[in-house]
Write an enzyme that holds these catalytic residues in place. Structure first.
Site, PDB file in Angstrom:
ATOM      1  N   HIS A 130       0.874  -1.173   0.000  1.00 48.90           N
ATOM      2  CA  HIS A 130       0.000   0.000   0.000  1.00 48.90           C
ATOM      3  C   HIS A 130       0.907   1.217   0.000  1.00 48.90           C
ATOM      4  CE1 HIS A 130      -3.617   2.381   0.703  1.00 48.90           C
ATOM      5  NE2 HIS A 130      -2.768   3.180   1.319  1.00 48.90           N
ATOM      6  N   CYS A 131       0.726   2.085  -0.967  1.00 49.70           N
ATOM      7  CA  CYS A 131       1.644   3.205  -1.132  1.00 49.70           C
ATOM      8  C   CYS A 131       0.937   4.494  -0.730  1.00 49.70           C
ATOM      9  CB  CYS A 131       2.065   3.267  -2.606  1.00 49.70           C
ATOM     10  SG  CYS A 131       3.187   4.609  -2.968  1.00 49.70           S
ATOM     11  N   VAL A 132       1.425   5.143   0.349  1.00 42.93           N
ATOM     12  CA  VAL A 132       0.784   6.400   0.767  1.00 42.93           C
ATOM     13  C   VAL A 132       1.059   7.506  -0.246  1.00 42.93           C
ATOM     14  CG1 VAL A 132       0.718   5.973   3.250  1.00 42.93           C
ATOM     15  CG2 VAL A 132       2.763   6.976   2.245  1.00 42.93           C
TER      16      VAL A 132
END
Ligand SMILES: [Zn+2]
Ligand SMILES: [Zn+2]
Length: 434
Positions: A186-188
Site C-alpha cells: 500500500h503506497c501512501v
C-alpha cells in the site's frame, strides 16, 4: 553564505529523513544502520515522546496527535499525494519562469514532454483499477493467474473480511478495505494499493520522477553556469580549503569536510547567481533525484527475483529461520500436482446429438485450486519446526501433499524454488502486461 548553508543542510536532512522513513522498513535494510534509524524514527522516538507526554501532561498532547498519526498511517487519505504534486507544481512554478528565457528551443520542448509525466503516472497509479482489487465479479479469474507455491501461499485460506478464498499472491489491505491481486504494497505516496494492474504505472512514476529531477538539476547547472563567474569574486576567501590546525589530511573526516566546504561554496555562488527560485529548486532536484531512482532499482531487483515487496519480507523470514537451522524441505507427491491430476473430459455425445457448441468441462464449484495459466508449478513444500528436529506431526494442508520421507534440512533460500520467478524478462513482461 549562512543562508545557502542553511538551505543545503535543510535539504540534505529532509532527503535523508525521507529516505529512512520510506525505505528503512524494507527487508533489504534489516540489521543495517538504515533499518536501525527507521526503528528509531517510527518506534523509539514516538514511544519516548509518548512517555514524556504521559509524565508531563497526562497524555493530553499525544492523544490528539495519535488520532492524527492513526489517520495518516492507517486511513486512506491523499495528504502525501497532494504534498508531492504540490511540491512538484510549486517547484516547477518557481523554476521555469526564472530560467525559461535562457533555454534553447529544444530544451523548452523537452521540458514540455518530461514535466507532465509524473502527473500522468501518479494519476494512473492512484486511480482505482478494477484488475488490482479482487471482487466477486473477478474472483474466479483472479484464482487462475498464479499457482499456490505452498511456501508463502496455501490453498484453502479465506479472507475473513471479503469472505472468499484468497487467490495466490493476494493480500487484504486494511486501508483500501479489499483484497489486492499480486499485492506489492500500500503506497501512501499515491494513496492506493499497488498490485496487478497498476504496479507498472508505479515503476513508470519512479522512472519519470527521477528523470524529471535529474533533468531539472541539469537545466539549473546549464543555465546558471555562465552567470556564475559574475559572482565568483565575492567568494575569494573561500577558494582554498583551510583545514583545522593539526588535522590529518589523509583521513576521511578531513576529505569529507573539504568536499562539504566546496559544495557549500558552489551552492552559495549558484544561489547568488540564480536566487532561490532557480538555484534552490535546482539544488533540491540534485539532492532528491537519487531517491526515486534508488527505489526503482530496488523494485527492479524484486522483479529480477520474482517477488513482490510483500513477498520479500516473507522470504526474509524464511531466510532467517533457515539460517537458524529450523526449516525442512520436502518434495511434493506427484499425484497432488496439477499436471498429474486426472483430466476432466466432456462426455462424448456426438453420436446422439450433433450440437455445434462443445460442452465446457465441468469445474467443481468448491475447487480451491483451479488450473492456472502460469507455466510453473511448485514441487516443494517448506516446514518450520520449533526444535530444529525434522517434522514429525504435520498440519493437514502439508501432510496431504508432502512426501513425508523426503524431508531434509535447508540452510539457505538457494535450495528452494520460487515458482513466481520465470527469469527477469518474463517477470517484467508479466508486470507490463498486467
Ligand atoms: Zn480481503
Ligand atoms: Zn491499500
Amino acid at each position: 553564505m549562512a543562508f545557502a548553508q542553511a538551505i543545503a543542510i535543510f535539504t540534505i536532512t529532509v532527503s535523508v529523513v525521507t529516505f529512512i522513513a520510506f525505505f528503512g522498513r524494507l527487508p533489504a535494510f534489516r540489521n543495517t544502520p538504515i533499518g536501525f534509524c527507521h526503528r528509531l524514527l517510527v518506534l523509539h522516538i514516538p514511544s519516548f515522546l509518548r512517555n514524556l507526554d504521559l509524565k508531563l501532561s497526562n497524555g493530553r498532547v499525544t492523544n490528539g496527535s495519535a488520532r492524527l498519526g492513526h489517520y495518516l498511517m492507517y486511513e486512506k487519505h491523499p495528504v502525501v499525494l497532494v504534498f508531492f504534486l504540490g511540491l512538484v507544481t510549486a517547484s516547477a512554478g518557481l523554476f521555469l519562469p526564472a530560467i525559461w528565457h535562457l533555454l534553447p528551443l529544444h530544451h523548452k520542448l523537452l521540458v514540455m514532454a518530461i514535466l507532465p509525466q509524473p502527473y500522468y503516472f501518479t494519476y494512473l497509479s492512484a486511480k482505482r483499477n478494477p484488475e488490482t482489487f479482487i471482487s466477486g465479479l473477478n474472483h474466479a479469474a483472479q484464482m487462475r493467474h498464479y499457482p499456490y507455491d505452498r511456501i508463502l501461499y496455501y490453498p484453502g485460506t479465506y479472507c475473513k473480511t471479503c469472505r472468499f478464498l484468497k487467490p495466490p499472491r493476494s493480500k487484504h489491505c486494511s486501508i483500501c478495505k479489499s483484497c489486492v491481486s499480486r499485492m506489492d504494497h500500500h503506497c501512501v505516496w499515491v494513496n492506493n494499493c499497488l498490485g496487478r494492474g497498476n504496479y507498472k504505472y508505479f515503476l513508470a512514476l519512479l522512472l519519470s520522477t527521477s528523470i524529471m529531477l535529474a533533468y531539472g538539476a541539469y537545466l539549473a547547472y546549464m543555465t546558471l553556469s555562465p552567470l556564475v563567474h559574475e559572482h565568483y569574486a565575492k567568494y575569494e576567501r573561500w577558494y582554498k580549503y583551510k583545514p583545522e590546525p593539526g588535522a590529518d589530511m589523509t583521513s576521511w573526516g578531513t576529505y569529507l569536510d573539504m568536499k562539504l566546504h566546496y559544495f557549500l561554496m558552489y551552492t552559495s555562488i549558484y544561489i547568488d547567481a540564480g536566487g532561490v527560485s532557480a538555484s534552490g529548486v535546482g539544488l533540491l532536484a540534485l539532492l532528491t533525484w537519487p531517491l526515486p531512482l534508488g527505489l526503482l532499482g530496488y523494485q527492479l531487483y524484486l522483479v529480477y527475483a520474482g517477488m513482490t515487496t510483500n513477498e520479500s519480507s516473507k522470504w526474509a523470514d524464511w531466510r532467517d529461520d533457515m539460517a537458524d537451522g529450523v526449516v525442512f524441505l520436502a518434495q511434493r507427491k506427484l499425484e497432488t500436482m496439477q499436471d498429474y491430476r486426472p483430466k476432466v473430459t466432456a462426455p462424448d455425445d456426438s453420436s446422439s446429438s450433433p450440437s455445434p457448441i462443445p460442452t465446457p468441462p465441468p469445474t467443481p464449484p468448491d475447487d480451491e485450486e483451479p488450473r492456472t495459466t502460469w507455466p510453473l508449478e511448485s514441487r516443494h513444500v517448506l516446514v518450520r519446526t520449533t526444535n530444529g528436529q525434522p517434522p514429525t506431526r504435520l498440519p493437514s494442508r502439508i501432510a496431504s501433499v508432502a512426501d513425508k520421507d523426503s524431508f531434509e534440512r535447508v540452510w539457505d533460500l538457494g535450495a528452494v524454488e520460487n515458482v513466481y520467478d520465470l527469469g527477469f524478462f518474463d517477470n517484467l513482461l508479466d508486470i507490463l502486461r498486467h
